[in-house]
Scaffold this active site. Structure first.
Site, PDB file in Angstrom:
ATOM      1  N   HIS A  19      -3.655   7.108   2.084  1.00 42.04           N
ATOM      2  CA  HIS A  19      -3.980   5.782   1.579  1.00 42.04           C
ATOM      3  C   HIS A  19      -5.378   5.412   2.076  1.00 42.04           C
ATOM      4  O   HIS A  19      -5.736   5.696   3.224  1.00 42.04           O
ATOM      5  CB  HIS A  19      -2.940   4.775   2.070  1.00 42.04           C
ATOM      6  CG  HIS A  19      -3.318   3.356   1.795  1.00 42.04           C
ATOM      7  ND1 HIS A  19      -3.645   2.916   0.525  1.00 42.04           N
ATOM      8  CD2 HIS A  19      -3.440   2.285   2.615  1.00 42.04           C
ATOM      9  CE1 HIS A  19      -3.945   1.631   0.589  1.00 42.04           C
ATOM     10  NE2 HIS A  19      -3.832   1.217   1.836  1.00 42.04           N
TER      11      HIS A  19
ATOM     12  N   ASN B 166     -10.000  -0.490  -0.899  1.00 43.35           N
ATOM     13  CA  ASN B 166      -8.541  -0.386  -0.862  1.00 43.35           C
ATOM     14  C   ASN B 166      -7.963  -0.997  -2.134  1.00 43.35           C
ATOM     15  O   ASN B 166      -7.993  -2.215  -2.315  1.00 43.35           O
ATOM     16  CB  ASN B 166      -8.034  -1.123   0.391  1.00 43.35           C
ATOM     17  CG  ASN B 166      -6.529  -1.046   0.555  1.00 43.35           C
ATOM     18  OD1 ASN B 166      -5.812  -0.598  -0.339  1.00 43.35           O
ATOM     19  ND2 ASN B 166      -6.047  -1.494   1.702  1.00 43.35           N
TER      20      ASN B 166
ATOM     21  N   CYS C  17       0.808  -1.221   0.000  1.00 45.04           N
ATOM     22  CA  CYS C  17       0.000   0.000   0.000  1.00 45.04           C
ATOM     23  C   CYS C  17       0.841   1.271   0.000  1.00 45.04           C
ATOM     24  O   CYS C  17       0.321   2.358  -0.232  1.00 45.04           O
ATOM     25  CB  CYS C  17      -0.962  -0.013   1.183  1.00 45.04           C
ATOM     26  SG  CYS C  17      -2.123  -1.371   1.074  1.00 45.04           S
TER      27      CYS C  17
HETATM   28  O1  UT7 Z   1      -3.868  -1.250   3.513  1.00 52.60           O
HETATM   29  C1  UT7 Z   1      -2.865  -1.945   4.192  1.00 52.60           C
HETATM   30  C2  UT7 Z   1      -2.989  -1.810   5.638  1.00 52.60           C
HETATM   31  N1  UT7 Z   1      -4.237  -2.369   6.095  1.00 52.60           N
HETATM   32  C3  UT7 Z   1      -5.016  -1.680   6.911  1.00 52.60           C
HETATM   33  O2  UT7 Z   1      -4.708  -0.545   7.211  1.00 52.60           O
HETATM   34  C4  UT7 Z   1      -6.209  -2.361   7.515  1.00 52.60           C
HETATM   35  C5  UT7 Z   1      -6.238  -2.165   8.997  1.00 52.60           C
HETATM   36  N2  UT7 Z   1      -7.311  -2.846   9.682  1.00 52.60           N
HETATM   37  C6  UT7 Z   1      -8.610  -2.509   9.554  1.00 52.60           C
HETATM   38  O3  UT7 Z   1      -8.969  -1.675   8.775  1.00 52.60           O
HETATM   39  C7  UT7 Z   1      -9.605  -3.179  10.483  1.00 52.60           C
HETATM   40  O4  UT7 Z   1      -8.917  -3.856  11.501  1.00 52.60           O
HETATM   41  C8  UT7 Z   1     -10.578  -4.170   9.767  1.00 52.60           C
HETATM   42  C9  UT7 Z   1     -11.537  -3.397   8.899  1.00 52.60           C
HETATM   43  C10 UT7 Z   1      -9.777  -5.157   8.941  1.00 52.60           C
HETATM   44  C11 UT7 Z   1     -11.396  -4.916  10.814  1.00 52.60           C
HETATM   45  O5  UT7 Z   1     -12.086  -4.004  11.660  1.00 52.60           O
HETATM   46  P1  UT7 Z   1     -12.025  -4.138  13.247  1.00 52.60           P
HETATM   47  O6  UT7 Z   1     -12.879  -3.085  13.783  1.00 52.60           O
HETATM   48  O7  UT7 Z   1     -10.560  -4.134  13.649  1.00 52.60           O
HETATM   49  O8  UT7 Z   1     -12.687  -5.539  13.484  1.00 52.60           O
HETATM   50  P2  UT7 Z   1     -12.108  -6.837  14.197  1.00 52.60           P
HETATM   51  O9  UT7 Z   1     -11.234  -7.585  13.259  1.00 52.60           O
HETATM   52  O10 UT7 Z   1     -11.571  -6.505  15.535  1.00 52.60           O
HETATM   53  O11 UT7 Z   1     -13.454  -7.620  14.407  1.00 52.60           O
HETATM   54  C12 UT7 Z   1     -14.497  -7.116  15.264  1.00 52.60           C
HETATM   55  C13 UT7 Z   1     -15.686  -8.030  15.159  1.00 52.60           C
HETATM   56  C14 UT7 Z   1     -15.342  -9.511  15.345  1.00 52.60           C
HETATM   57  O12 UT7 Z   1     -16.420 -10.134  16.000  1.00 52.60           O
HETATM   58  P3  UT7 Z   1     -16.366 -10.418  17.581  1.00 52.60           P
HETATM   59  O13 UT7 Z   1     -15.155 -11.277  17.795  1.00 52.60           O
HETATM   60  O14 UT7 Z   1     -16.256  -9.070  18.227  1.00 52.60           O
HETATM   61  O15 UT7 Z   1     -17.661 -11.105  17.818  1.00 52.60           O
HETATM   62  C15 UT7 Z   1     -15.236 -10.016  13.932  1.00 52.60           C
HETATM   63  O16 UT7 Z   1     -15.506 -11.390  13.846  1.00 52.60           O
HETATM   64  O17 UT7 Z   1     -16.254  -7.918  13.856  1.00 52.60           O
HETATM   65  C16 UT7 Z   1     -16.334  -9.227  13.256  1.00 52.60           C
HETATM   66  N3  UT7 Z   1     -16.122  -9.064  11.823  1.00 52.60           N
HETATM   67  C17 UT7 Z   1     -17.137  -8.864  10.969  1.00 52.60           C
HETATM   68  N4  UT7 Z   1     -18.463  -8.777  11.159  1.00 52.60           N
HETATM   69  C18 UT7 Z   1     -19.227  -8.544  10.072  1.00 52.60           C
HETATM   70  C19 UT7 Z   1     -14.955  -9.061  11.123  1.00 52.60           C
HETATM   71  N5  UT7 Z   1     -15.201  -8.863   9.821  1.00 52.60           N
HETATM   72  C20 UT7 Z   1     -16.547  -8.746   9.702  1.00 52.60           C
HETATM   73  C21 UT7 Z   1     -17.395  -8.519   8.603  1.00 52.60           C
HETATM   74  N6  UT7 Z   1     -18.723  -8.413   8.840  1.00 52.60           N
HETATM   75  N7  UT7 Z   1     -16.938  -8.372   7.346  1.00 52.60           N
END
Ligand code: UT7
Length: 332
Positions: free
Chosen positions: A256, A286, A116
């Site tokens: 980004h 992205n 990225c």
């Molecule tokens: O571009 C290169 C660099 N990359 C980035 O900068 C990405 C950085 N990371 C992010 O943008 C975020 O961490 C994500 C968008 C990938 C994920 O968001 P988050 O708020 O960190 O979610 P999480 O992974 O902590 O998950 C929170 C909850 C979980 O459920 P529980 O364990 O709280 O019950 C996940 O299972 O959200 C759940 N979850 C979803 N629910 C519905 C994860 N993905 C999804 C989904 N739909 N697509």
């Protein structure tokens, strides 16, 4: 000429026609428009579906538009960098393929892999080559077909990515515009949290790697999120301070586009308003190396000569980079 700088003198872009929206994704995996919109800020992304088309074809479309807009002949380009992590094939390079398709017969070229941060790494490299006075018309294209490495059964990654390409033309200038300052870096320990397990020389493709779904993006989102926010804002704030750019003096931040919450946190830490931030994540998701040039492409009409612009990115590696430049032209 002591003050020779590289300035962006044109922008081109391309996104495929096919749209994959949150409703359709919700039919494919256990997710919802509400979750994706609130947690990431994406509504839809573009997917390259045409058979036989790949990253180089999107880059070709973006560069062709750039050449047309800037009335540049293909043979005038003397150097091309293609930033990508989704090359058409392991070799030859995607830059080679683009050069051939566009008849850039005088352009020495290569691919650059910095995920990225690829566009920022490419812009830094290309601007230094302009400053060296050895090259006069240089193209940097950020292009990625992320749909080719996205697992559409994994809800934690499949909503995030889209396909696209954005290109800029760089030329030397002695005016007070162009690339002025930069901060680039990396931390290889980030590999653990964001990588693709197989397909390279470490784990060549095999039935097993395919069965294990190892040819897709692997990401531990929470870990990456935290570092992305702090690094992207630290380098952007640092570059503001050391160039005496107060929030009011900044025309645009071009971040980004990985997550709207990251973009908002960076803007907050820089003390700037949302109106000063280029955002298109809702439309494209992205697109990895293409996010920043696609923002410049979307906002080109609003840019004015002399505008202070800061680009900032963070990606797999980890890699990061921030560039301060002054916009070089008013669109005709
Ligand atoms: O571009 C290169 C660099 N990359 C980035 O900068 C990405 C950085 N990371 C992010 O943008 C975020 O961490 C994500 C968008 C990938 C994920 O968001 P988050 O708020 O960190 O979610 P999480 O992974 O902590 O998950 C929170 C909850 C979980 O459920 P529980 O364990 O709280 O019950 C996940 O299972 O959200 C759940 N979850 C979803 N629910 C519905 C994860 N993905 C999804 C989904 N739909 N697509």
């Amino acid at each position: 000429m002591t003050n020779l700088r590289a300035s962006i003198t044109g922008v081109g872009g391309y996104v495929p026609e096919d749209i994959l929206n949150n409703e359709e994704l919700s039919q494919m995996v256990d997710t919802s428009d509400e979750w994706i919109t609130q947690r990431v800020g994406i509504k839809e992304r573009r997917i390259l579906k045409e058979k036989g088309k790949a990253t180089s074809d999107m880059a070709v479309m973006a560069i062709q538009e750039l050449l047309d807009k800037t009335r540049t002949k293909p043979e005038e380009i003397d150097f091309l960098i293609c930033s990508t992590i989704t090359p058409d094939m392991a070799f030859p390079s995607t830059a080679n393929l683009i050069g051939e398709k566009l008849k850039l017969k005088n352009a020495f070229n290569f691919d650059l892999s910095a995920a990225c941060s690829g566009f920022i790494y490419g812009l830094e490299t290309a601007s230094r080559m302009i400053e060296s006075k050895a090259y006069k018309k240089v193209v940097v294209v950020g292009a990625d077909m992320m749909s080719s490495v996205t697992d559409y059964t994994d809800r934690s990654t499949c909503p995030l990515f889209g396909d696209g390409a954005g290109a800029v033309l760089l030329e030397p200038t002695s005016e007070d515009v162009g690339v002025i300052d930069r901060i680039l870096g990396y931390d290889g320990s980030g590999k653990e949290f964001l990588h693709m397990k197989a397909g390279g020389s470490l784990n060549p493709p095999s039935h097993q790697t395919v069965d294990n779904r190892e040819h897709f993006v692997y990401q531990e989102g929470k870990a990456v999120f935290k570092v992305a926010v702090s690094v992207m804002s630290d380098i952007a704030v640092n570059i503001m301070h050391r160039n005496n750019i107060s929030p009011e003096k900044l025309a645009w931040l071009v971040p980004h586009q990985a997550n709207m919450r990251i973009i908002e946190a960076v803007a907050r830490r820089m003390g700037i308003k949302r109106e000063q931030v280029m955002i298109n994540i809702q439309n494209y998701g992205n697109t990895t190396a293409a996010t920043i040039p696609l923002c410049l492409w979307n906002y080109e009409d609003q840019l004015k000569k002399g505008d202070n612009i800061i680009l900032t990115a963070f990606g797999a590696g980890y890699t990061w980079g921030s560039i301060y430049l002054k916009w070089a032209y008013n669109k005709k």
